[in-house]
Design a protein around this motif. Structure first.
Motif, short mmCIF file in Angstrom:
data_model
loop_
_atom_site.label_atom_id
_atom_site.label_comp_id
_atom_site.label_asym_id
_atom_site.label_seq_id
_atom_site.Cartn_x
_atom_site.Cartn_y
_atom_site.Cartn_z
N LYS A 133 0.83 -1.21 0.00
CA LYS A 133 0.00 0.00 0.00
C LYS A 133 0.87 1.26 0.00
O LYS A 133 0.56 2.25 -0.67
CB LYS A 133 -0.92 0.00 1.22
CG LYS A 133 -1.89 1.17 1.25
CD LYS A 133 -2.84 1.07 2.45
CE LYS A 133 -3.79 2.25 2.47
NZ LYS A 133 -4.71 2.17 3.64
N ALA A 134 1.97 1.22 0.74
CA ALA A 134 2.86 2.39 0.82
C ALA A 134 3.61 2.61 -0.48
O ALA A 134 3.87 3.75 -0.88
CB ALA A 134 3.85 2.22 1.97
N ALA A 242 7.76 9.60 -10.20
CA ALA A 242 6.41 9.35 -9.70
C ALA A 242 6.22 7.90 -9.25
O ALA A 242 5.19 7.57 -8.65
CB ALA A 242 5.38 9.70 -10.77
N LEU A 243 7.19 7.04 -9.51
CA LEU A 243 7.05 5.62 -9.18
C LEU A 243 7.25 5.32 -7.71
O LEU A 243 6.84 4.26 -7.23
CB LEU A 243 8.05 4.80 -10.00
CG LEU A 243 7.89 4.83 -11.52
CD1 LEU A 243 9.01 4.05 -12.19
CD2 LEU A 243 6.53 4.29 -11.93
N VAL A 244 7.92 6.21 -6.97
CA VAL A 244 8.20 5.93 -5.56
C VAL A 244 7.73 7.09 -4.68
O VAL A 244 7.75 8.25 -5.11
CB VAL A 244 9.70 5.66 -5.31
CG1 VAL A 244 10.17 4.48 -6.15
CG2 VAL A 244 10.54 6.87 -5.59
N ASN A 245 7.33 6.75 -3.48
CA ASN A 245 6.88 7.75 -2.51
C ASN A 245 7.90 8.01 -1.42
O ASN A 245 7.93 9.08 -0.84
CB ASN A 245 5.56 7.29 -1.87
CG ASN A 245 4.47 7.07 -2.88
OD1 ASN A 245 4.26 7.90 -3.77
ND2 ASN A 245 3.77 5.94 -2.78
N HIS A 246 8.72 7.00 -1.11
CA HIS A 246 9.70 7.08 -0.04
C HIS A 246 11.12 6.92 -0.60
O HIS A 246 11.30 6.57 -1.76
CB HIS A 246 9.48 5.95 0.99
CG HIS A 246 8.18 5.97 1.70
ND1 HIS A 246 7.01 5.52 1.13
CD2 HIS A 246 7.85 6.39 2.95
CE1 HIS A 246 6.02 5.65 1.99
NE2 HIS A 246 6.50 6.19 3.09
N ILE A 247 12.10 7.14 0.27
CA ILE A 247 13.46 6.68 0.01
C ILE A 247 13.47 5.18 0.27
O ILE A 247 13.09 4.73 1.36
CB ILE A 247 14.46 7.38 0.95
CG1 ILE A 247 14.40 8.90 0.78
CG2 ILE A 247 15.87 6.86 0.72
CD1 ILE A 247 15.02 9.67 1.93
N LEU A 248 13.86 4.39 -0.71
CA LEU A 248 13.84 2.94 -0.56
C LEU A 248 15.24 2.46 -0.22
O LEU A 248 16.14 2.50 -1.06
CB LEU A 248 13.35 2.28 -1.85
CG LEU A 248 11.99 2.78 -2.39
CD1 LEU A 248 11.59 1.99 -3.63
CD2 LEU A 248 10.91 2.70 -1.32
N LEU A 249 15.41 2.01 1.02
CA LEU A 249 16.72 1.59 1.52
C LEU A 249 16.78 0.08 1.64
O LEU A 249 15.80 -0.56 2.03
CB LEU A 249 16.99 2.20 2.90
CG LEU A 249 16.98 3.73 3.02
CD1 LEU A 249 17.12 4.13 4.48
CD2 LEU A 249 18.12 4.33 2.21
#
Length: 460
Positions: A133-134, A242-249
């Protein structure tokens, strides 16, 4: 025109105008010291500070109780306190630490416990459904994650520029194109450079990738050895952001924080870095096979990236050492402080490092009665840009919407750009899809007589 030679006696000389050196210069200038900044490159941020992932870290995964953690936390807090006064952006997107394997998932509780020890208590655990969902575009193999709300995106170039600009506007002086070649101790330090001698009471070595070599020139030994760690990056075109909402670590390892996927301050999407040790301190070679593997990893994390174009690739070097901790030390009786081994957390920790170095120096100066606070022009996508305001003189770089006014302002004032790379870091010019194909002729005309090396002589 080159910077003027540094004359007279300085209370403090800072060697190196990367993000850490800029922050230290600012700290001492605001304390009332007469500050000199000595940089061997044609412009500031030309070393390790020119290439990073532009994240303002909370320090949630730093070694608890370490100096690195203390500096990150202090730097993080000060940035949030001063960024509006300096005109600097913050994108409060937060980060997700994502487990992709059973082994990584098993490591998440330990990372959360470390975060709690480091004072980061607002961690939110996400199961597979909440994670989906995120981040709806995340790859199917993502198993679990936790959210760190305080991890933010910032502009990695405007921040150190603003620090040094404030230092200069409060009396500090900068000399670029001045390599330190030696030093001798009289009542003060006499710093020998390729542009003449500089006299200073206290010397602070913030020379980044050359910090151990500078130590040898001043104190005759190295307490650490720089082993440059190369990080290669892939940058996707603006629609990919636009594909990501967060920093993906990723789940970090003992060597690296791993490959990150995140938006940039300039509207793109970034994948990287790699972590490759090398001996060369000057050149960060791009390796096609490594970049292809990095691109493949990015597309495993966010499969929709396969439908988007890569518009830029770049590499940077981090001043890693054989030690796990920062190498910051005041050398007793020598009026000399080493600030070395500042790896990937330097952007977040810089203001905190400056606070720590000021305490180590234990010097007092009459502070300026009315310290200057000037705001830098925003070049990020997080705040309004100059092209949206009247009277900008027209667009020169259409890919990045850089105006003539922005370019001319960056070429003048108290801290003018002295190279195309320096102009790029002040304005975003040449960073777009065409990589300067359309704007180079006009830039060549506008920058004539401003650069140490004219654009017409630059060979890429």
């Amino acid at each position: 025109m080159p910077d003027q030679p540094l004359t007279g006696r300085f209370d403090v000389a800072v060697i190196g105008a990367g993000v850490v050196g800029c922050a230290i210069a600012r700290r001492f200038a605001l304390a009332g010291a007469r500050v000199a900044v000595i940089e061997k490159a044609p412009d500031i941020l030309d070393g390790a500070s020119k290439g990073n992932s532009a994240i303002l870290h909370t320090g949630f995964d730093a070694p608890p109780g370490s100096l690195e953690h203390a500096c990150i936390r202090a730097g993080y807090q000060e940035y949030l306190e001063i960024h509006e006064r300096l005109g600097l952006p913050v994108n409060r997107c937060g980060a997700l630490v994502i487990a992709w394997t059973e082994e990584e998932e098993a490591a998440l509780p330990g990372l959360i416990e470390k975060a709690h020890k480091n004072g980061i208590t607002d961690i939110e655990v996400l199961d597979r459904q909440a994670l989906r969902k995120a981040e709806p575009e995340l790859g199917e193999n993502a198993r679990a994650a936790f959210r760190v709300p305080g991890e933010y995106l910032i502009d990695p170039w405007s921040a150190p520029f603003a620090y040094l600009l404030q230092a200069v506007e409060n009396g500090a002086q900068l000399m670029r194109g001045a390599e330190v070649t030696g030093a001798r101790r009289e009542d003060d330090w006499i710093i020998e450079t390729t542009r003449g001698e500089v006299r200073a009471g206290l010397v602070i070595n913030a020379a980044g990738l050359f910090g151990d070599l500078v130590d040898e020139k001043f104190i005759g030994r190295r307490d650490f050895h720089i082993k440059p760690r190369k990080g290669q990056f892939v940058v996707y075109d603006k629609p990919a952001a636009a594909l990501v909402n967060h920093i993906l670590l990723p789940v970090p390892t003992a060597i690296t924080k791993g490959v990150v996927v995140c938006r940039t301050a300039f509207g793109n999407l970034l994948v990287g870095p790699t972590a490759e040790d090398q001996d060369d301190r000057l050149h960060a070679e791009l390796v096609p096979e490594t970049l292809e593997a990095l691109k493949k990893r990015g597309e495993e994390i966010v499969p929709a990236l396969k439908r988007h174009d890569v518009t830029a690739i770049y590499a940077g070097l981090r001043p890693a050492t054989e030690l796990k901790e920062y190498c910051i030390k005041a050398h007793e009786g020598l009026s000399y402080i080493t600030v070395g081994g500042i790896r990937s957390t330097g952007l977040s920790a810089a203001l905190g490092i400056a606070q720590h170095v000021e305490k180590l120096a234990a010097l007092e100066f009459p502070p300026p009665a009315h310290p200057v606070w000037s705001s830098v022009r925003n070049i990020s996508e997080f705040l309004p840009r100059d092209w949206q305001k009247p009277g900008h003189g027209g667009i020169v770089c259409h890919c990045e919407l850089v105006t003539r006014r922005e370019i001319m302002d960056a070429l003048s004032g108290p801290l003018p750009a002295r190279s195309l790379a320096g102009l790029k870091r002040r304005t975003r010019v040449t960073m777009g899809r065409c990589q300067a194909f359309f704007c180079s002729a006009e830039l060549c005309r506008l920058t004539r007589d401003h650069f140490d090396q004219p654009m017409s002589e630059i060979v890429e």
